[in-house]
Write a protein that holds these residues in place. Structure first.
Motif, PDB file in Angstrom:
ATOM      1  N   LYS A 185     110.749 -41.355  -8.120  1.00  0.00           N
ATOM      2  CA  LYS A 185     110.778 -40.033  -7.463  1.00  0.00           C
ATOM      3  C   LYS A 185     109.295 -39.624  -6.886  1.00  0.00           C
ATOM      4  O   LYS A 185     109.293 -39.360  -5.663  1.00  0.00           O
ATOM      5  CB  LYS A 185     111.225 -38.898  -8.601  1.00  0.00           C
ATOM      6  CG  LYS A 185     112.491 -38.753  -9.037  1.00  0.00           C
ATOM      7  CD  LYS A 185     112.761 -37.524  -9.686  1.00  0.00           C
ATOM      8  CE  LYS A 185     112.134 -37.072 -10.803  1.00  0.00           C
ATOM      9  NZ  LYS A 185     112.556 -36.006 -11.601  1.00  0.00           N
ATOM     10  N   LYS A 186     108.434 -39.949  -7.378  1.00  0.00           N
ATOM     11  CA  LYS A 186     107.039 -40.091  -6.970  1.00  0.00           C
ATOM     12  C   LYS A 186     106.637 -40.663  -5.431  1.00  0.00           C
ATOM     13  O   LYS A 186     106.100 -40.353  -4.707  1.00  0.00           O
ATOM     14  CB  LYS A 186     105.882 -40.301  -7.881  1.00  0.00           C
ATOM     15  CG  LYS A 186     105.856 -39.268  -8.967  1.00  0.00           C
ATOM     16  CD  LYS A 186     104.533 -39.944  -9.977  1.00  0.00           C
ATOM     17  CE  LYS A 186     104.575 -39.016 -11.359  1.00  0.00           C
ATOM     18  NZ  LYS A 186     103.807 -39.388 -12.125  1.00  0.00           N
ATOM     19  N   PHE A 242     111.154 -31.746 -10.467  1.00  0.00           N
ATOM     20  CA  PHE A 242     111.569 -32.092  -9.020  1.00  0.00           C
ATOM     21  C   PHE A 242     113.360 -32.745  -9.257  1.00  0.00           C
ATOM     22  O   PHE A 242     113.289 -33.887  -9.986  1.00  0.00           O
ATOM     23  CB  PHE A 242     111.024 -33.012  -8.150  1.00  0.00           C
ATOM     24  CG  PHE A 242     111.520 -33.434  -7.013  1.00  0.00           C
ATOM     25  CD1 PHE A 242     111.849 -32.513  -5.821  1.00  0.00           C
ATOM     26  CD2 PHE A 242     112.221 -34.625  -6.948  1.00  0.00           C
ATOM     27  CE1 PHE A 242     112.403 -32.531  -4.716  1.00  0.00           C
ATOM     28  CE2 PHE A 242     112.954 -34.842  -5.376  1.00  0.00           C
ATOM     29  CZ  PHE A 242     112.890 -33.911  -4.473  1.00  0.00           C
ATOM     30  N   GLU A 243     114.229 -32.339  -8.901  1.00  0.00           N
ATOM     31  CA  GLU A 243     115.599 -32.884  -9.036  1.00  0.00           C
ATOM     32  C   GLU A 243     116.097 -33.687  -7.580  1.00  0.00           C
ATOM     33  O   GLU A 243     116.210 -32.896  -6.679  1.00  0.00           O
ATOM     34  CB  GLU A 243     116.786 -31.844  -9.361  1.00  0.00           C
ATOM     35  CG  GLU A 243     118.039 -32.530  -9.626  1.00  0.00           C
ATOM     36  CD  GLU A 243     118.951 -31.652 -10.179  1.00  0.00           C
ATOM     37  OE1 GLU A 243     120.036 -31.784 -10.443  1.00  0.00           O
ATOM     38  OE2 GLU A 243     118.534 -30.223 -10.225  1.00  0.00           O
ATOM     39  N   ALA A 244     116.136 -34.835  -7.564  1.00  0.00           N
ATOM     40  CA  ALA A 244     116.798 -35.620  -6.577  1.00  0.00           C
ATOM     41  C   ALA A 244     118.062 -35.425  -6.614  1.00  0.00           C
ATOM     42  O   ALA A 244     119.016 -36.406  -6.920  1.00  0.00           O
ATOM     43  CB  ALA A 244     116.242 -36.955  -6.404  1.00  0.00           C
ATOM     44  N   THR A 247     117.210 -46.848   0.333  1.00  0.00           N
ATOM     45  CA  THR A 247     116.577 -47.418  -0.654  1.00  0.00           C
ATOM     46  C   THR A 247     116.421 -46.854  -1.977  1.00  0.00           C
ATOM     47  O   THR A 247     116.219 -47.331  -3.002  1.00  0.00           O
ATOM     48  CB  THR A 247     115.134 -47.749  -0.141  1.00  0.00           C
ATOM     49  OG1 THR A 247     115.528 -48.530   1.352  1.00  0.00           O
ATOM     50  CG2 THR A 247     114.473 -48.569  -0.881  1.00  0.00           C
ATOM     51  N   PHE A 248     115.903 -45.592  -2.008  1.00  0.00           N
ATOM     52  CA  PHE A 248     115.834 -44.621  -3.299  1.00  0.00           C
ATOM     53  C   PHE A 248     117.046 -44.672  -3.931  1.00  0.00           C
ATOM     54  O   PHE A 248     117.001 -45.345  -5.322  1.00  0.00           O
ATOM     55  CB  PHE A 248     115.533 -43.233  -3.183  1.00  0.00           C
ATOM     56  CG  PHE A 248     115.657 -42.432  -4.247  1.00  0.00           C
ATOM     57  CD1 PHE A 248     114.767 -42.495  -5.292  1.00  0.00           C
ATOM     58  CD2 PHE A 248     116.783 -41.592  -4.335  1.00  0.00           C
ATOM     59  CE1 PHE A 248     114.695 -41.736  -6.492  1.00  0.00           C
ATOM     60  CE2 PHE A 248     116.637 -40.785  -5.626  1.00  0.00           C
ATOM     61  CZ  PHE A 248     115.698 -40.866  -6.697  1.00  0.00           C
ATOM     62  N   LEU A 249     118.223 -44.621  -3.699  1.00  0.00           N
ATOM     63  CA  LEU A 249     119.694 -44.706  -4.157  1.00  0.00           C
ATOM     64  C   LEU A 249     119.798 -45.969  -4.892  1.00  0.00           C
ATOM     65  O   LEU A 249     120.174 -46.287  -5.824  1.00  0.00           O
ATOM     66  CB  LEU A 249     120.666 -44.241  -3.302  1.00  0.00           C
ATOM     67  CG  LEU A 249     120.812 -42.806  -3.131  1.00  0.00           C
ATOM     68  CD1 LEU A 249     121.836 -42.672  -1.958  1.00  0.00           C
ATOM     69  CD2 LEU A 249     120.957 -42.179  -4.482  1.00  0.00           C
ATOM     70  N   ARG A 250     119.284 -46.939  -4.260  1.00  0.00           N
ATOM     71  CA  ARG A 250     119.645 -48.570  -4.391  1.00  0.00           C
ATOM     72  C   ARG A 250     118.746 -48.858  -5.449  1.00  0.00           C
ATOM     73  O   ARG A 250     119.362 -49.469  -6.702  1.00  0.00           O
ATOM     74  CB  ARG A 250     119.404 -49.506  -3.443  1.00  0.00           C
ATOM     75  CG  ARG A 250     120.024 -50.799  -3.669  1.00  0.00           C
ATOM     76  CD  ARG A 250     119.518 -51.905  -2.363  1.00  0.00           C
ATOM     77  NE  ARG A 250     118.698 -51.513  -1.411  1.00  0.00           N
ATOM     78  CZ  ARG A 250     118.947 -50.872  -0.351  1.00  0.00           C
ATOM     79  NH1 ARG A 250     119.970 -50.405  -0.057  1.00  0.00           N
ATOM     80  NH2 ARG A 250     117.536 -50.543   0.510  1.00  0.00           N
TER      81      ARG A 250
END
Length: 97
Positions: free
Chosen positions: A50-51, A66-68, A86-89
């Protein structure tokens, strides 16, 4: 011992065709099960993700707050956003581990 995180998305209520504002035709209930002795490693790894990907949105706040939100990661209007993809992967890879 195991720790279980359960979350839902969407609504189990009936929806209109076409959808009215705020309605969703899908309801999902999911869970993530972690061994108690490894939850902190997974938690820290996810906080680091997340950061890395949302430092601007997090700002000076704690990343834990923080909620993604999933709907913000897969919305059609941002389908070509490579950073979110990329974050999701990486988040899914972390869950698979």
């Amino acid at each position: 011992m195991f720790l279980i995180y359960v979350d839902e998305s969407g609504s189990p209520d009936r929806h209109d065709e076409p959808l009215l504002s705020g309605q969703t035709p899908v309801f999902v209930l999911s869970a993530l099960v972690l061994q108690a002795d490894s939850w902190r490693l997974v938690d820290r790894a996810y906080l680091n993700l997340k950061k890395r990907f949302f430092s601007e949105a997090i700002g000076n706040e704690r990343a834990e707050l923080f909620e993604a939100k999933g709907k913000n990661q897969i919305a059609p209007r941002i389908a070509g956003d490579r950073r979110r993809q990329t974050f999701l992967r990486m988040a899914f890879q972390l869950c698979a581990q």
